[in-house]
Design a protein around this motif. Structure first.
Motif, mmCIF file in Angstrom:
data_model
loop_
_atom_site.group_PDB
_atom_site.id
_atom_site.type_symbol
_atom_site.label_atom_id
_atom_site.label_comp_id
_atom_site.label_asym_id
_atom_site.label_seq_id
_atom_site.Cartn_x
_atom_site.Cartn_y
_atom_site.Cartn_z
ATOM 1 N N SER A 53 0.853 -1.169 0.000
ATOM 2 C CA SER A 53 0.000 0.000 0.000
ATOM 3 C C SER A 53 0.897 1.229 0.000
ATOM 4 C CB SER A 53 -0.893 -0.004 1.240
ATOM 5 O OG SER A 53 -1.666 1.177 1.298
ATOM 6 N N SER A 55 2.549 4.721 0.692
ATOM 7 C CA SER A 55 2.514 5.686 1.777
ATOM 8 C C SER A 55 2.837 7.067 1.232
ATOM 9 C CB SER A 55 3.532 5.300 2.864
ATOM 10 O OG SER A 55 4.852 5.340 2.343
ATOM 11 N N ARG A 56 2.721 8.072 2.072
ATOM 12 C CA ARG A 56 2.992 9.441 1.629
ATOM 13 C C ARG A 56 4.463 9.647 1.287
ATOM 14 N NH1 ARG A 56 -0.639 10.401 6.040
ATOM 15 N NH2 ARG A 56 -2.646 11.193 5.323
ATOM 16 N N SER A 57 5.328 8.779 1.785
ATOM 17 C CA SER A 57 6.750 8.888 1.457
ATOM 18 C C SER A 57 7.054 8.365 0.061
ATOM 19 C CB SER A 57 7.587 8.129 2.493
ATOM 20 O OG SER A 57 7.212 6.766 2.534
ATOM 21 N N GLY A 58 6.066 7.770 -0.596
ATOM 22 C CA GLY A 58 6.254 7.304 -1.959
ATOM 23 C C GLY A 58 6.672 5.858 -2.081
ATOM 24 N N LYS A 60 6.053 1.634 -1.069
ATOM 25 C CA LYS A 60 4.997 0.701 -0.719
ATOM 26 C C LYS A 60 5.336 0.000 0.596
ATOM 27 C CE LYS A 60 3.263 -0.213 -5.363
ATOM 28 N NZ LYS A 60 2.933 -1.255 -6.378
ATOM 29 N N LYS A 214 1.231 2.678 8.790
ATOM 30 C CA LYS A 214 1.868 2.606 7.481
ATOM 31 C C LYS A 214 2.816 3.765 7.239
ATOM 32 C CE LYS A 214 -0.941 3.868 4.248
ATOM 33 N NZ LYS A 214 -2.029 3.830 3.241
ATOM 34 N N GLU A 215 2.447 4.962 7.657
ATOM 35 C CA GLU A 215 3.283 6.135 7.378
ATOM 36 C C GLU A 215 4.598 6.081 8.143
ATOM 37 O OE1 GLU A 215 2.480 7.933 4.991
ATOM 38 O OE2 GLU A 215 0.448 7.167 4.766
ATOM 39 N N GLY A 218 6.660 3.606 6.454
ATOM 40 C CA GLY A 218 7.063 4.141 5.149
ATOM 41 C C GLY A 218 8.248 5.080 5.251
ATOM 42 N N GLU A 219 8.303 5.872 6.312
ATOM 43 C CA GLU A 219 9.443 6.769 6.503
ATOM 44 C C GLU A 219 10.742 5.978 6.660
ATOM 45 O OE1 GLU A 219 8.597 9.189 9.833
ATOM 46 O OE2 GLU A 219 6.819 10.129 8.960
#
Length: 430
Positions: A53, A55-58, A60, A214-215, A218-219
């Motif tokens: 999925s 995330s805002r970091s670009g 998955k 998730k975020e 993702g970072e």
């Protein structure tokens, strides 16, 4: 339909009348899509291997990419490993205390052989691993001729769909659409599926940590990808090629591609650049120190520690660690971090399998024994105080029993007696 099939409650044995009268609904909130991060549904195809999925970091975020982070792997390893080490006893409580039912089949099921494939350690390790990674653990319950649980077979959490029904007299009941290891599928009653939930907001399904955090993950994944890209390019900062002459667009693209082919990557490290046509190479100043890369990665380890509920020092993040009292830190780990998992699993096992007056309890005493001297002094105090016998004290150090009266006697200090009664004469014992 046979009597045993009816008692097992498999999907094929549910009477048609019950099927017609019972209204089954998904445990998802109304209007929520399966796998939505805003719903209470766990699992979903996005958490499976190879599917992520964004995330805002670009990047998955999936189970595979999350477990590629060393801090996540260590958090899972320490939690599931230590959890699997601790025995879960089947006991009966009465007015005289707690009695282990070591000859009961349930005791052996949970502490010796849950199935023919996995040892009890393997089974418990994957039990907690499923809870930590997907929020839910499912096992198919096989029963013997007397309808007692005899085998527990772990099911893929992503292959089980929770359904609920509600009756005003009997309350909620759970059903499960599940795919079994042999490839067959069906609808099963709750007595056929042992479901252990993680932290839940609706009491029906556990929250998926990877989905809801998730975020944060993702970072960490994006930072690791940046570091890998930085070293793959031989730690070379971006370069700008300039010239006083006019260069057409096609030529500029050709120069760019030629530069990348010749001087990018580890294999081209140290290659001299020969520039013509007035070209000059200016390197952009990129400082990982000014960007606080090390501090960023440290904070991400702390975020992962918070996500899984693991003390940072167990993830080898020791920048602010103190070593004044390892025993106290171990005690806190057992109480505050593993304790909820112990209670969650034992209470669910008791709810599903235990007879009246019986329950399951975890025994984490081996995790908080402390140093040798502290243990020896504590056992000596219990022995001299008449709390345990010599053989019970020796068992704490895995020593063979003395046996006989010498090993099994309980001492009573000479200066103590029963309240309201005179002390016996030391010479006569009366």
């Amino acid at each position: 339909m046979g009597l045993l099939d009816f008692l097992r409650g498999s999907g094929a044995s549910v009477p048609s009348r019950a099927r017609q009268e019972r209204v089954l609904t998904s445990s998802l909130p109304v209007g929520a899509a399966a796998g939505s991060a805003d719903s209470f549904q766990t699992g979903g195809t996005w958490t499976s291997f190879g599917i992520g999925s964004p995330s805002r970091s670009g990047v998955k975020v999936s189970e595979r990419t999350t477990m590629a982070l060393p801090a996540v792997m260590q958090a899972l390893r320490i939690l599931t490993g230590v959890f699997a080490m601790v025995p879960m006893h089947y006991v009966r409580r009465d007015g005289k205390g707690i009695h282990r039912l070591e000859e009961d089949p349930l005791y052996k099921l949970m502490n010796e052989r849950p199935n023919d494939v996995q040892s009890q350690y393997d089974f418990r390790e994957i039990l907690l691993g499923d809870i930590l990674m997907t929020g839910n653990f499912y096992a198919y319950v096989s029963r013997d001729a007397l309808m007692r649980p005899s085998v527990l077979t772990r099911l893929d959490p992503l292959g089980v769909q929770d359904l609920q029904s509600f009756d005003r007299q009997t309350g909620q009941q759970m059903f499960y659409d599940a795919t079994l290891p042999d490839g067959s599928s069906g609808r099963f009653a709750s007595r056929d599926i042992w479901h252990v939930r993680g932290m839940s907001r609706n009491g029906l399904q556990g929250l998926n940590p990877i989905s809801f955090m998730k975020e944060a993950f993702g970072e960490s994944i994006a930072t690791a990808a940046y570091v890998q890209s930085y070293w793959r390019n031989n730690a070379q900062p971006p370069v700008i090629l300039t010239s006083d002459k006019k260069i057409d667009g096609d030529v500029r693209q050709q120069i760019k591609d030629d530069w990348k082919n010749r001087f990018s990557g580890v294999d081209n490290a140290g290659e001299p650049a020969v520039l013509g046509n007035g070209l000059k190479a200016d390197y952009m100043r990129v400082s990982n120190k000014d960007g606080q890369l090390v501090e960023t990665r440290t904070m991400q380890v702390l975020d992962i520690a918070r996500a899984w509920g693991v003390p940072p020092h167990l993830l080898f993040e020791l920048s602010k660690a103190t070593f004044g009292n390892i025993e106290q830190q171990s005690l806190e780990f057992v109480i505050y971090h593993l304790g909820p998992h112990f209670s969650r699993v034992s209470s669910k096992a008791a709810h599903a399998f235990a007879a009246s007056g019986c329950t399951f309890i975890h025994d984490p005493s081996d995790l908080v024994k402390g140093g040798f001297l502290d243990r020896a002094q504590g056992i000596a105090a219990l022995r001299n105080g008449g709390v345990m016998s010599t053989d019970e004290g020796r068992a704490e150090f895995n020593l063979n029993p003395v046996g006989g009266d010498a090993g099994g006697e309980i001492w009573r200090p000479i200066n103590m007696g029963i309240s309201g009664q005179p002390n016996p004469d030391p010479a006569t014992g009366n």
